[in-house]
Design a protein around this motif. Structure first.
Motif, mmCIF file in Angstrom:
data_model
loop_
_atom_site.group_PDB
_atom_site.id
_atom_site.type_symbol
_atom_site.label_atom_id
_atom_site.label_comp_id
_atom_site.label_asym_id
_atom_site.label_seq_id
_atom_site.Cartn_x
_atom_site.Cartn_y
_atom_site.Cartn_z
ATOM 1 N N PRO A 123 19.737 -49.524 -33.512
ATOM 2 C CA PRO A 123 18.402 -49.762 -32.946
ATOM 3 C C PRO A 123 18.290 -51.162 -32.374
ATOM 4 C CG PRO A 123 18.243 -48.665 -35.075
ATOM 5 C CD PRO A 123 19.687 -49.054 -34.895
ATOM 6 N N GLY A 124 17.710 -51.269 -31.179
ATOM 7 C CA GLY A 124 17.572 -52.529 -30.477
ATOM 8 C C GLY A 124 18.719 -52.847 -29.545
ATOM 9 N N GLN A 125 19.786 -52.079 -29.587
ATOM 10 C CA GLN A 125 20.941 -52.322 -28.718
ATOM 11 C C GLN A 125 20.605 -51.938 -27.280
ATOM 12 O OE1 GLN A 125 24.497 -50.398 -30.114
ATOM 13 N NE2 GLN A 125 25.610 -50.696 -28.189
ATOM 14 N N GLU A 126 21.027 -52.766 -26.315
ATOM 15 C CA GLU A 126 20.792 -52.496 -24.905
ATOM 16 C C GLU A 126 21.976 -51.733 -24.319
ATOM 17 O OE1 GLU A 126 19.936 -56.079 -22.848
ATOM 18 O OE2 GLU A 126 17.993 -56.395 -23.831
ATOM 19 N N ILE A 127 21.683 -50.659 -23.595
ATOM 20 C CA ILE A 127 22.716 -49.823 -22.983
ATOM 21 C C ILE A 127 22.301 -49.476 -21.558
ATOM 22 C CG2 ILE A 127 23.441 -48.819 -25.192
ATOM 23 C CD1 ILE A 127 21.830 -46.328 -24.457
ATOM 24 N N VAL A 128 23.268 -49.065 -20.751
ATOM 25 C CA VAL A 128 23.013 -48.592 -19.394
ATOM 26 C C VAL A 128 23.233 -47.081 -19.388
ATOM 27 C CG1 VAL A 128 23.661 -48.755 -16.973
ATOM 28 C CG2 VAL A 128 23.780 -50.782 -18.435
ATOM 29 N N CYS A 129 22.231 -46.344 -18.969
ATOM 30 C CA CYS A 129 22.299 -44.882 -19.017
ATOM 31 C C CYS A 129 21.678 -44.292 -17.758
ATOM 32 C CB CYS A 129 21.589 -44.343 -20.257
ATOM 33 S SG CYS A 129 19.912 -44.960 -20.475
ATOM 34 N N GLN A 130 22.006 -43.036 -17.502
ATOM 35 C CA GLN A 130 21.552 -42.334 -16.300
ATOM 36 C C GLN A 130 20.825 -41.053 -16.698
ATOM 37 O OE1 GLN A 130 24.697 -41.052 -13.602
ATOM 38 N NE2 GLN A 130 23.381 -41.448 -11.848
ATOM 39 N N VAL A 131 19.781 -40.715 -15.963
ATOM 40 C CA VAL A 131 19.007 -39.500 -16.232
ATOM 41 C C VAL A 131 19.738 -38.301 -15.631
ATOM 42 C CG1 VAL A 131 16.827 -38.294 -15.863
ATOM 43 C CG2 VAL A 131 16.831 -40.764 -16.283
ATOM 44 N N VAL A 132 20.024 -37.294 -16.460
ATOM 45 C CA VAL A 132 20.683 -36.075 -15.986
ATOM 46 C C VAL A 132 19.737 -34.885 -15.995
ATOM 47 C CG1 VAL A 132 22.966 -36.864 -16.667
ATOM 48 C CG2 VAL A 132 21.561 -35.591 -18.308
ATOM 49 N N LYS A 133 18.547 -35.048 -16.599
ATOM 50 C CA LYS A 133 17.571 -33.967 -16.631
ATOM 51 C C LYS A 133 16.177 -34.561 -16.726
ATOM 52 C CE LYS A 133 16.643 -29.603 -19.078
ATOM 53 N NZ LYS A 133 17.068 -28.732 -20.200
ATOM 54 N N ASP A 134 15.284 -34.101 -15.863
ATOM 55 C CA ASP A 134 13.920 -34.618 -15.845
ATOM 56 C C ASP A 134 13.190 -34.317 -17.151
ATOM 57 O OD1 ASP A 134 13.501 -35.974 -13.449
ATOM 58 O OD2 ASP A 134 13.265 -34.110 -12.318
ATOM 59 N N PRO A 135 12.162 -35.101 -17.489
ATOM 60 C CA PRO A 135 11.299 -34.720 -18.617
ATOM 61 C C PRO A 135 10.620 -33.385 -18.317
ATOM 62 C CG PRO A 135 10.913 -37.004 -17.968
ATOM 63 C CD PRO A 135 11.780 -36.402 -16.911
#
Length: 739
Positions: A123-135
């Motif tokens: 928790p609190g860790q910063e990561i780079v991520c990409q959205v593969v599916k809309d909410p």
């Protein structure tokens, strides 16, 4: 397969449609715009995409996020990316430098020692991520740490390795493309060659790789500078994204109706595929909008329908549920062709048409998730195989990933279709505020029964010293259940409780609305409940003809019925009337704004009616208030001498006398009013002062029965006078001189 792309831009939304037609692509024409006269009607709309301002898809966007919570029990983490809901990141989508990714699979141990998600993320860790599916609905966006940057011919993966080729291409073309991309400098990443790269050469791949590498440099710079949570890379808008992904040599043209969007597409293809620039055309404004000219608007309207018709007469019914979508196939009006038609052949033909149309609807509506298709049961296995073959062949044109299970003995086909973003139905509609999306509500009869229970409880709680009468505010359609069919439901309730109930309300009220607006004596409540007073003038909308008086008509105001004399020819119009009698549930009125021309036309129509008497004094309608007054007086006289009339009618019947007129609507017995609509029956049965309850000695019932007269022969015959009736009675009573 011939294909075209349409792009239309409005102030609030952008729409993209893909058209398909059988055959090979034709040579591209000059980009001079086209008129509706040059359209090829062989094309049909295959896919439609929407993007609205404020509702843009975030699939493909890259965020610098912060881990909010790690759940080892779900092997997942929730990441704050700056949206309303945290994104969902599964352990299989985690990619970290120096950590070998392990695809675990549900319920598998993998053989070696695996690190739990709690060891990979904190928790609190910063990561780079990409959205593969809309909410979707109540769920947040689906995330992945395996980043990709999409180009026209390639998808570049900065954290990947190796080169892959799309499986949608033929084996020979896949082998050729592998040779073309062999030896490319991927700068430590990986790449996937897309289906749109069919026929592309090495020069095109090198040019695109330089473009994607520059985007990756910009992405890395933004990640280093931004503070989580933040958007560091945004996917292209709808028109660029769709045209980039699907436009290729198989497409004849892309037609755009917005000059700025046309310039953006031309600029994009100039950098990525200069050979396709000439196929981007600008639609010149003309008599028809772009989507209307190509028939796309009509298709979009039909996408919201639950029923889809098939060419032979069968039809599909598409039902949406929380967990899946069900498509039912019905034969409808198709009964086979020819005298030798067999049931199995009829069913198979319907199912074959349905298989092709089902795929068409899946693509048009962008239906995803679990899909169950209920085909009509087929006895022969070869027919089931033929239907499944047609279904899978049609799915070959679908760009979305699908998986189809074999058809079951019950004729069911289970399949899945990748659900990435909201479909057309979710974008264009919202849940019904009345039923909350259930599709059904309580009926008026059900609510009326519930109201009746509440009224009994209301009287019981008030005790013997409670109010004498109540004014209840409910929807007029529920009121109609109480006052319809002679108001038997209301009368029985009042007789049971010993209290009086009046109703008010408007059509704008919810169907289940219930409120007590006034309690008091019977006179106080009646004064407040009756909406009109005698002599009051009001504009009303004449909605339908009177059921018994052919010259009259009926107006309705929030469930209150007004019988308008002489208004039969004004149905559908708004007229000014004067209230002549006002009761608890209905009123009578006369026209006061009749012009001389209208009065002459009414008199002419009445003179031609079969009910007109020879002298004209018995004509109904046509004279506004005077006619109403005379009719009311004649009805009063008829009620005053109802005993003599009944006796005369019986005597006439015995002696074969002339036929008599049909009794007035207000004198019709209950058994003749059973088929009348609730409000009209009440208006016909109620006396001018209908606020009183029937007496316990049954006077009201006897009054109705005594007013019943018998009718013989044709309508419109003259009524026998009382004198002639007396003479006939005397003749019948005197002895026969021949005896």
């Amino acid at each position: 397969m011939r294909k075209q792309v349409l792009v239309t831009v409005d102030r609030g939304e952008t729409r993209v449609a893909m058209l398909e037609a059988p055959g090979d692509p034709v040579a591209a024409e000059s980009a001079t715009g086209r008129s509706a006269k040059t359209l090829d009607r062989d094309f049909r709309v295959a896919e439609v995409y929407f993007e609205r301002r404020g509702g843009r898809s975030i699939v493909g966007n890259i965020y610098k996020g912060k881990v909010d919570n790690v759940l080892p029990g779900l092997e997942a983490a929730f990441v704050d990316i700056g949206l309303d809901k945290n994104g969902f990141l599964h352990v299989d989508e985690i990619v970290l430098p120096g950590v070998e990714p392990v695809k675990r699979g549900r319920g598998q141990n993998g053989g070696g020692k695996q690190r739990s998600i709690a060891e990979l993320l904190k928790p609190g860790q910063e990561i780079v991520c990409q959205v593969v599916k809309d909410p979707l609905k109540t769920k947040g966006a689906r995330l992945s740490m395996e980043l990709t940057i999409a180009g026209r011919y390639m998808v570049y993966a900065p954290t990947g390795e190796g080169v892959g080729v799309s499986r949608r291409l033929e084996d020979s073309e896949r082998e050729r493309l592998r040779k073309e991309v062999k030896g490319l400098d991927l700068h430590g990443g990986g790449a996937i060659v897309r289906t749109a790269a069919h026929g592309a050469g090495r020069e095109a791949f090198e040019r695109e790789l330089l473009y994607l590498d520059k985007l990756n440099e910009v992405l890395s710079k933004r990640v280093a500078e931004a503070a989580a949570p933040a958007l560091v890379f945004q996917e292209a808008d709808l028109s660029i994204r769709v045209v980039r992904d699907i436009f290729s040599a198989h497409f004849e043209r892309a037609v755009v109706d917005d000059e700025k969007q046309h310039q953006r597409l031309v600029s994009f293809f100039t950098r990525t595929a200069p050979e396709l620039v000439d196929r981007v055309e600008l639609w010149k404004p003309g008599a028809q909008p772009l989507f209307e000219a190509f028939g796309a608007d009509e298709v979009i309207e039909g996408m919201l329908s639950r029923r889809v018709d098939l060419p032979s007469g069968g039809y599909l019914v598409i039902d949406y549920a929380e967990a899946l979508t069900v498509i039912d196939v019905n034969s409808g009006s198709f009964i086979g062709r020819g005298k030798q038609a067999r049931l199995e052949d009829t069913i198979t033909k319907t199912n074959l048409e349905a298989a092709d149309e089902v795929v068409n609807q899946l693509r048009l509506r962008d239906i995803g998730g679990i899909i169950v298709i209920d085909f009509i049961d087929m006895a022969r296995a070869r027919n089931r195989d033929a239907v499944l073959k047609v279904l899978r062949k049609a799915l070959d044109e679908d760009r979305t990933k699908t998986f189809v299970v074999e058809i079951s003995p019950l004729g069911l086909v289970e399949m899945t279709r990748q659900n990435v973003t909201d479909g057309v139905r979710e974008i264009m509609t919202r849940p019904c505020p009345t039923c909350d999306g259930e599709g059904v509500i309580k009926s008026e009869e059900t609510i009326a029964i519930e109201v009746e229970r509440r009224l009994r409880e209301l009287v019981k709680d008030a005790g013997e010293d409670g109010p004498q009468a109540y004014l209840i505010r409910i929807n007029p359609r529920v009121t109609a259940q109480f006052i319809g069919n002679g108001a038997w439901m209301l009368r029985e309730l009042e007789s049971e409780t010993g209290r009086y109930f009046h109703f008010e309300g408007s059509e704008g009220l919810p169907l289940d609305h219930f409120a007590v607006t006034l309690e008091g004596t019977r006179e106080e409540v009646a004064e407040q409940a009756v909406p009109f007073r005698e002599g009051e003038e009001v504009h009303v909308h004449i909605v339908e003809p009177h059921m018994y008086e052919v010259d009259d008509a009926v107006a309705k105001l929030d469930g209150y019925i007004i019988s308008v004399t002489g208004a039969g020819r004004f149905v559908g119009q708004k007229r000014l009337v004067r209230i002549e009698e006002a009761g608890r549930t209905s009123a009578t009125a006369g026209l006061i704004d009749v012009t001389d021309e209208e009065r002459e036309a009414m008199e002419a129509e009445t003179s031609r009616s079969p009910g007109a008497s020879a002298s004209g004094s018995g004509r109904r309608g046509g004279r506004g208030r005077g006619t109403t007054t005379s009719r009311r007086r004649s009805n009063g006289a008829a009620r005053a001498g109802k005993a003599e009339q009944a006796e005369a009618a019986v005597t006439d019947d015995d002696q074969g006398a002339d036929p008599v007129d049909e009794p007035a609507a207000s004198e019709k017995p209950p058994e003749l009013l059973e088929g009348v609509a609730g409000e009209e029956a009440d208006a016909a049965v109620q006396a001018p002062d209908d606020s009183s309850l029937p007496d316990e000695d049954g006077d009201a019932a006897s009054d109705v029965l005594e007013s019943k007269t018998r009718r013989r022969g044709r309508r419109g015959g003259r009524r026998r006078s009382r004198a002639k009736s007396d003479e006939a009675d005397a003749a019948a009573a005197s002895p026969d001189p021949t005896d």
